[in-house]
Design an enzyme around this catalytic site. Sequence first.
Site, mmCIF file in Angstrom:
data_model
loop_
_atom_site.group_PDB
_atom_site.id
_atom_site.type_symbol
_atom_site.label_atom_id
_atom_site.label_comp_id
_atom_site.label_asym_id
_atom_site.label_seq_id
_atom_site.Cartn_x
_atom_site.Cartn_y
_atom_site.Cartn_z
ATOM 1 N N SER A 127 11.229 -45.046 72.447
ATOM 2 C CA SER A 127 10.455 -43.911 71.935
ATOM 3 C C SER A 127 11.371 -42.741 71.606
ATOM 4 O O SER A 127 12.160 -42.283 72.435
ATOM 5 C CB SER A 127 9.424 -43.465 72.966
ATOM 6 N N HIS B 220 9.853 -46.372 68.188
ATOM 7 C CA HIS B 220 8.484 -45.890 68.407
ATOM 8 C C HIS B 220 8.477 -44.383 68.134
ATOM 9 O O HIS B 220 9.212 -43.626 68.766
ATOM 10 C CB HIS B 220 8.085 -46.194 69.846
ATOM 11 N N MET C 50 2.373 -36.075 67.517
ATOM 12 C CA MET C 50 1.368 -35.346 68.323
ATOM 13 C C MET C 50 1.036 -34.031 67.637
ATOM 14 O O MET C 50 1.918 -33.365 67.103
ATOM 15 C CB MET C 50 1.934 -35.050 69.713
ATOM 16 N N HIS D 276 3.133 -44.038 66.270
ATOM 17 C CA HIS D 276 2.013 -43.863 67.204
ATOM 18 C C HIS D 276 1.408 -42.487 66.957
ATOM 19 O O HIS D 276 2.011 -41.469 67.307
ATOM 20 C CB HIS D 276 2.543 -43.993 68.645
ATOM 21 N N MET E 98 -2.351 -47.878 76.496
ATOM 22 C CA MET E 98 -1.553 -46.806 77.100
ATOM 23 C C MET E 98 -1.483 -47.003 78.612
ATOM 24 O O MET E 98 -2.508 -47.219 79.274
ATOM 25 C CB MET E 98 -2.162 -45.431 76.793
#
Length: 238
Positions: A13, A36, A40, A69, A140
């Site tokens: 990530s 990843h 947000m 994501h 998650m």
Amino acid sequence: MSISPLKCCINPSILSADFVNLETELARIADADAVHVDVMDNRFVPNLTIGLPVVERMQKVSPVPLDVHLMIADVDLWAPSYADARVDSVTFHVEASDAPIKLARELRARGTKAGMALRPATPVEPYLDMLPELDMLLIMTVEPGFGGQSFLDIVLPKIRRARAAVEGSGVDVAIQVDGGITEETITRAAEAGANVFVAGSAVYGRPSPADAIESLRAKGQLAFATTTLHPNNTPPQA
Ligand code: DX5
Ligand code: ZN
């Protein structure tokens, strides 16, 4: 019904990387299966990261495919633009989507793999009929929003039920886990049936991200080899 052996993927990530030096940080994980990318918006989660212009630029310079994501509100509106950036996969949260089937189809129609994410307390059962619409189900294993949190073991039964449903349906849907994946927790997640592992601090928090990826992959593969969950995973002969 033929089922291919589970492929263990390690997707570091970018949330734990140095955001000022993204190109260098991407080069450090060239042996990963994908990067990843946590988007947000400070609405769906209480944190803010990067948006479409940065993702478009990463897509141009990354040595590995982008696994995006989206932890954003209004995801039905925004997700298709990420698919248009030609990333490998776009994952939206079902809790943020008004029309998840329509959105999954729209992502695929634009040439991107469609992923759907569930927060830890969101049950998988209401969405099992959607499996043929998806390339990946993201379960998650922390509340989304921040890196460095502890793995939630309470989610393991949901991973098991999701894996059983995927095998039962015969569709090729990857099961991704995200949050608190370490050299210790990856074994439990893999034994439960996950096969794509997101790791932020466990890769970028280490002196050598490449070594961390190799070590996590070895642990994940060992867990697959010793579990009987998947029909093609036969335990090693003594
Ligand atoms: C959290 C993000 C994760 C995060 C994982 O909301 O979706 O991808 O970066 O970080 P670690 O592996 O440190 O828990
Ligand atoms: Zn994530």
